[in-house]
Design an enzyme around this catalytic site. Structure first.
Site, short mmCIF file in Angstrom:
data_model
loop_
_atom_site.label_atom_id
_atom_site.label_comp_id
_atom_site.label_asym_id
_atom_site.label_seq_id
_atom_site.Cartn_x
_atom_site.Cartn_y
_atom_site.Cartn_z
N MET A 101 0.84 -1.21 0.00
CA MET A 101 0.00 0.00 0.00
C MET A 101 0.87 1.25 0.00
O MET A 101 1.94 1.29 0.58
CB MET A 101 -0.90 0.02 1.24
N CYS A 102 0.37 2.28 -0.59
CA CYS A 102 1.08 3.54 -0.66
C CYS A 102 0.64 4.41 0.51
O CYS A 102 -0.22 4.04 1.29
CB CYS A 102 0.76 4.22 -1.97
#
Lengths: 253, 253
Positions: free
Chosen positions: A1-2
């Site tokens: 995930m960013c």
């Protein structure tokens, strides 16, 4: 995930402190970073496919006080699309003589919208496809730049159509306001008079905003996870869309 | 008048030496600067409304070897449009899933084209109007990204329509090739095996390209005025359009 970072203020404000906090988290999120600053209608967009911990571009951003009313930043951990400059957030397009900047955290599954308008992805991420589709649908819904409230209503209709394909945490700005949508993880904090001090969670760095502000200043910061201790971050609900204008969070119709 | 710099190469090449030569000339051209680098389909665009002599962004560009096959840079002395970020060249748009980067030197008089397509200026310069009109006309002429030769033919038809409104020296790239049109001042040089040394005209800096290249490398540099001594720069004729691809100047139909 960013991880995402957004800032909206009623006076041009630098984001060096918050960006430093975000960049600390780039060890895990090493597949590029980007940050877009609006200055009135103009945009500076810095992107690098190196980690924000090592990139000379990130060093510049941490040390050069760019004053902006709307900022969107992103550190990337690739899920879809290879590590390449054209896949690095934020993305930028022009619509109605205004620049639009967009960043996404999440993963959209089986999302292949019909793109029949003037906006086509350059890279191969689900995120840029979502942005092009959003721009296309906004262009169909209004003939020119609408008021912030009208844009918020249109976005409120569009968000569920993206959300149902998967995780869709996003930040979008046209320099007048900043919109934030949450699927899973997004928090916001409003800083206003009387200003206090804050300390980053991930690095031994603190700042006393009272020394840097006037009583009229208002700044809202939006981030995937709270960046500071000693501040009251509010979590978004799943499916919640908020609009930030003049440093203040406003309800969306 | 502004000054332009372009670079087209058959292998990713850094432009620090040439940009340093251009930035030397920024004392007179103090109303902002910008530089766009293609890396495959991606673009990094650095703009600042400060002079390239003083800007921390320019310092970054002079010191960070970004390797690119197509570069467009511009230092600005404002003729039309106030000094603001949204009026700073190069400008960028997306068409057919490709980014396009454009910079202009000159002054177009009574140029108010009918912009009925998807490209609208954000700032108030004649240059951005010309770019939006070019994008609109290209979008009408082709359904998708055409071959370089076909694009060159279309551009050869469009250039005179801009040139007749005044001075129109310009650089345009989509990352596959770089097009250069001259009204008044534009020069180019091709560097290839056997590589030699070159010394900047405006600063005591020289470089021996033989140490930095392989025999297969080809690099073309385009600039308003020649940047180096000891190299054979060729002036463009007025009204001449050239296309540079793989570091080599090719005829336009």
């Amino acid at each position: 995930m960013c991880q995402l970072l957004g800032m909206n203020a009623n006076t041009p404000t630098d984001v060096m402190f918050s960006f430093t906090g975000l960049a600390c988290r780039a060890e895990e999120h090493k597949d590029g970073f980007g940050i877009g600053f609006f200055e009135d209608k103009g945009v500076r967009l810095f992107v690098d496919h190196h980690s924000a911990r090592q990139s000379p571009v990130a060093e510049l951003v941490k040390g050069y006080p760019i004053h902006s009313e709307n900022v969107i930043a992103h550190i990337r951990k690739a899920t879809q699309g290879r590590v390449a400059l054209e896949n690095t957030h934020p993305f930028q397009r022009e619509l109605w003589g205004r620049y639009w900047v967009f960043a996404h955290n999440g993963n959209l599954v089986d999302f292949h919208p019909r793109l029949h308008g003037a906006f086509r992805p350059v890279g191969d991420t689900d995120s840029e496809r979502a942005f092009c589709w959003l721009m296309q649908e906004l262009a169909k819904a209004h003939a020119g730049v609408p008021a912030i409230d009208e844009l918020s209503c249109t976005l409120a209709e569009l968000m569920p159509q993206l959300h149902r394909h998967g995780t869709f945490n996003m930040l979008l700005s046209n320099g007048q306001a900043l919109w934030a949508h949450c699927s899973t993880h997004l928090h916001w904090v409003e800083r206003r008079h009387p200003f206090g001090a804050a300390r980053l969670r991930d690095e031994d760095l603190s700042v006393d905003f009272a020394h840097l502000t006037t009583p009229q200043d208002r700044v809202a910061v939006i981030a995937t996870e709270p960046l500071t201790q000693d501040e009251a971050w509010t979590p978004f609900a799943s499916g919640e869309l908020r609009v930030f204008a003049q440093g203040r969070s406003q309800p969306v119709c």
